[in-house]
Scaffold this motif. Structure first.
Motif, short mmCIF file in Angstrom:
data_model
loop_
_atom_site.label_atom_id
_atom_site.label_comp_id
_atom_site.label_asym_id
_atom_site.label_seq_id
_atom_site.Cartn_x
_atom_site.Cartn_y
_atom_site.Cartn_z
N SER A 175 -60.01 -41.53 -34.54
CA SER A 175 -59.55 -40.49 -33.61
C SER A 175 -59.49 -39.14 -34.30
O SER A 175 -59.64 -38.10 -33.66
CB SER A 175 -58.19 -40.85 -33.03
OG SER A 175 -57.17 -40.77 -34.01
N ARG A 176 -59.24 -39.13 -35.61
CA ARG A 176 -59.20 -37.86 -36.37
C ARG A 176 -60.57 -37.48 -36.92
O ARG A 176 -60.79 -36.33 -37.29
CB ARG A 176 -58.21 -37.97 -37.53
CG ARG A 176 -56.78 -37.56 -37.20
CD ARG A 176 -56.16 -38.38 -36.11
NE ARG A 176 -54.75 -38.05 -35.87
CZ ARG A 176 -54.01 -38.57 -34.91
NH1 ARG A 176 -54.55 -39.46 -34.08
NH2 ARG A 176 -52.74 -38.21 -34.75
N THR A 177 -61.49 -38.44 -36.96
CA THR A 177 -62.82 -38.18 -37.50
C THR A 177 -63.77 -37.63 -36.44
O THR A 177 -64.58 -36.73 -36.72
CB THR A 177 -63.42 -39.48 -38.10
OG1 THR A 177 -62.57 -39.95 -39.15
CG2 THR A 177 -64.81 -39.22 -38.65
N ILE A 178 -63.70 -38.15 -35.24
CA ILE A 178 -64.63 -37.76 -34.17
C ILE A 178 -64.65 -36.25 -33.93
O ILE A 178 -65.74 -35.67 -33.77
CB ILE A 178 -64.32 -38.54 -32.88
CG1 ILE A 178 -64.68 -40.02 -33.07
CG2 ILE A 178 -65.09 -37.97 -31.69
CD1 ILE A 178 -64.29 -40.92 -31.92
N PRO A 179 -63.49 -35.55 -33.91
CA PRO A 179 -63.56 -34.09 -33.74
C PRO A 179 -64.32 -33.36 -34.85
O PRO A 179 -64.81 -32.25 -34.63
CB PRO A 179 -62.08 -33.67 -33.74
CG PRO A 179 -61.35 -34.88 -33.27
CD PRO A 179 -62.10 -36.02 -33.87
N LEU A 180 -64.45 -33.98 -36.01
CA LEU A 180 -65.17 -33.34 -37.12
C LEU A 180 -66.67 -33.29 -36.87
O LEU A 180 -67.39 -32.52 -37.51
CB LEU A 180 -64.91 -34.11 -38.42
CG LEU A 180 -63.45 -34.30 -38.86
CD1 LEU A 180 -63.38 -35.11 -40.15
CD2 LEU A 180 -62.76 -32.96 -39.04
#
Length: 559
Positions: free
Chosen positions: A424-429
């Protein structure tokens, strides 16, 4: 596997916590891989005639991937990491290019039965040795934990590190691959190979050999306790049964026997329960549902700070703790003071609780605007400084309590050993790596390590280092770019589609069809495990060599 003392630059050291890193599992694998790949490439270019070079569409996605590896390396902010690799991993740009070299060379040179089985025998014998060592390790009879074993992996001059070696412990196999998850990715490939040859064996001797290897590799997989490896193996078994439908009607007895032995080994080893493997996948529960059913007890679920009133509120599933900051000290606002034990000393004030459900919580408020929370082995340190509240994170750095951008999986972040939190924190990257990635092995430098509240909630440790996404596809998309991932997906899916088309109605009367199916299933198993595991230098070279062999066998049948 051998000890190497490595000096890192400041950027990696800032996250890792030291300029010096001691590696046992990955560095020399990386050196060996690069040396062998360079030697193979030189020989390949010197002795292969132009007219002998196999022309195939599969080169195009590999060339595109190679270009994006180089582009990411050129435009990266962290050149030393991209060139050397990140601590513990060492999957740098040269390693990624070496994978492609292995695929291209095996695609061109490994065509005849003798050369194919020469490589496969080497793989299967090595895997058998690793499996035997791993099974001994599972039952706490690991050579590596003995004085001889420790000295075996420690070079001269660094013996003083021997007594400081620590190992994961019994009832889990990590072998020489460092992490049980990597054992899962490795084991499921060789297991898929052995099981396919077992199901297609015609001679009695072959049946016994392949049966023994199948059970040995299966034990290796079960002992790793890798859910990703086990689930991908089950998926491969289903695919194998579907493809071999007609053959299994004749040999259904061996299928029944091997399934019975699988269940027996699973029960005897007792590495995992069936529920622990399938619960997250089949019956996922949200954070609140897990807490309600007492399956988890997240110590802190939310952190709020009222900057005007200087009130810090810590929410847990058992209670809500409020502290007010007065005269550079946090003081507990507790409605029932009779159930609170207050101890004062020169360090500050310690708060303990008599209630059974709160007894594990302990707070220490010192006179430097610092509040320390302990919950068994878990802890967090809040610091008020420069009119802001901070939480100590990775390597003791102070981070403000800010919200980090995230996408999806809300309420389910803890599932998959908190993999969904990482995703969930990686996808926005991905918004910044659509065209060009950040560089090989640079994931840790871009993951929001400052998300101390998220780490506290879902890892119970705000200081934990997240150095990998636990997902092969996100790893590629961040490190070398989304377009590079699309190129690889074209490569892998084209090969799998071609393989299924070839083998779905095959008679399996020739070695090409048997071996081609076995290799295809090994490739599919690795890619399915990749949804939960990363690429790593301990297992990935096997995948890329098998990919080259599989492509060549398919093309050989289409000629």
């Amino acid at each position: 596997m051998h000890l190497k003392l490595i000096i890192f630059d400041s950027s990696a050291a800032k996250l890792w916590g030291s300029f010096i890193y001691l590696d046992f599992y990955s560095y020399y694998k990386m050196i060996f891989l690069l040396t062998i790949s360079a030697l193979i490439l030189v020989i390949f270019l010197l002795y292969l005639r132009t007219e002998d070079l196999l022309i195939t569409k599969y080169y195009f996605p590999m060339i595109i991937y190679a270009i994006f590896i180089l582009l990411a390396a050129v435009f990266t902010e962290y050149s030393e990491i991209v060139i050397k690799g990140f601590p513990d991993r060492f999957e740098n740009s040269y390693v990624l290019l070496a994978y492609l070299v292995l695929t291209v060379v095996s695609l061109n040179l490994v065509a005849e039965k003798e050369s194919v089985f020469f490589l496969l025998k080497g793989l299967l014998v090595a895997s058998a040795l690793l499996s035997i060592q791993g099974i001994f390790q599972f039952y706490n009879l690991d050579l590596l934990t003995t004085s001889f074993g420790k000295h075996l992996v420690t070079p001269s001059g660094l013996e003083f590190f021997t007594n400081q070696l620590s190992f994961i412990g019994k009832k889990v196999i990590y072998s020489t691959l460092y992490n049980p998850n990597y054992v899962g990715s490795y084991a499921v490939m060789v297991l898929a190979l052995a099981l396919t040859f077992f199901m297609l064996a015609k001679r009695k001797r072959e049946l016994w050999v392949w049966g023994f290897l199948t059970l040995l590799y299966y034990s290796f997989l079960v002992g790793s306790r890798s859910r990703a490896g086990f689930l991908s193996f089950l998926a491969v078994m289903v695919l194998l049964i579907i493809i071999l439908g007609r053959q299994l009607k004749k040999n259904y007895c061996r299928l029944i026997v091997i399934l019975f032995l699988f269940c027996l080994i699973f029960a005897i080893m007792g590495a995992r329960s069936v529920d622990s493997i399938f619960s997250d996948i089949l019956f996922p529960l949200s954070e609140s549902e897990l807490a309600k059913e007492a399956l988890i007890l997240p110590p802190i679920t939310q952190v709020d700070f009222n900057s005007k009133k200087h009130i810090l509120t810590l929410f847990t599933t058992e209670a809500k703790f409020k502290f007010i900051l007065q005269d550079s000290q946090f003081k507990l606002l507790q409605p029932d003071s009779a159930l609170t034990i207050v101890k004062r000393n020169s360090s500050g004030v310690e708060y303990d609780f008599l209630q059974f459900n709160l007894s594990k919580h302990q707070f220490l408020a010192n006179y430097k605007s610092t509040l320390k929370w302990n919950y068994g082995s878990k802890k967090a340190v809040f610091v008020y400084q420069d009119s802001k509240l901070y939480l100590k994170g990775i390597q003791g750095h102070l981070f403000p309590l800010t919200k980090v951008e995230h996408w999806g999986f809300s309420g389910y972040e803890r599932l998959g050993s908190s993999r969904l939190y990482i995703w969930s924190r990686t996808i926005p990257l991905l918004k910044k790596t659509f065209f060009i990635g950040h560089g090989a092995d640079s994931f840790a430098m871009y993951f929001p390590q400052q998300d101390v509240v998220g780490k506290l909630k879902y890892f119970n440790d705000p200081a934990i280092l997240v150095d990998k996404p636990h997902n092969l596809y996100l790893q590629i998309a961040i490190n070398t770019g989304v377009l590079s991932l699309l190129a690889l997906l074209v490569l892998w899916l084209s090969y799998l589609a071609q393989s299924i088309n070839l083998y779905f109605k095959a008679s399996f009367n020739c070695w090409e069809q048997k071996t081609g199916l076995a290799v295809m299933l090994a490739i599919a198993a690795y890619l399915m495990a990749g949804f939960f595991n990363d690429s790593v230098v301990s297992a990935a070279p096997i995948f890329w060599i098998l990919l080259g062999i599989g492509i060549r066998i398919n093309l050989k049948q289409l000629d």
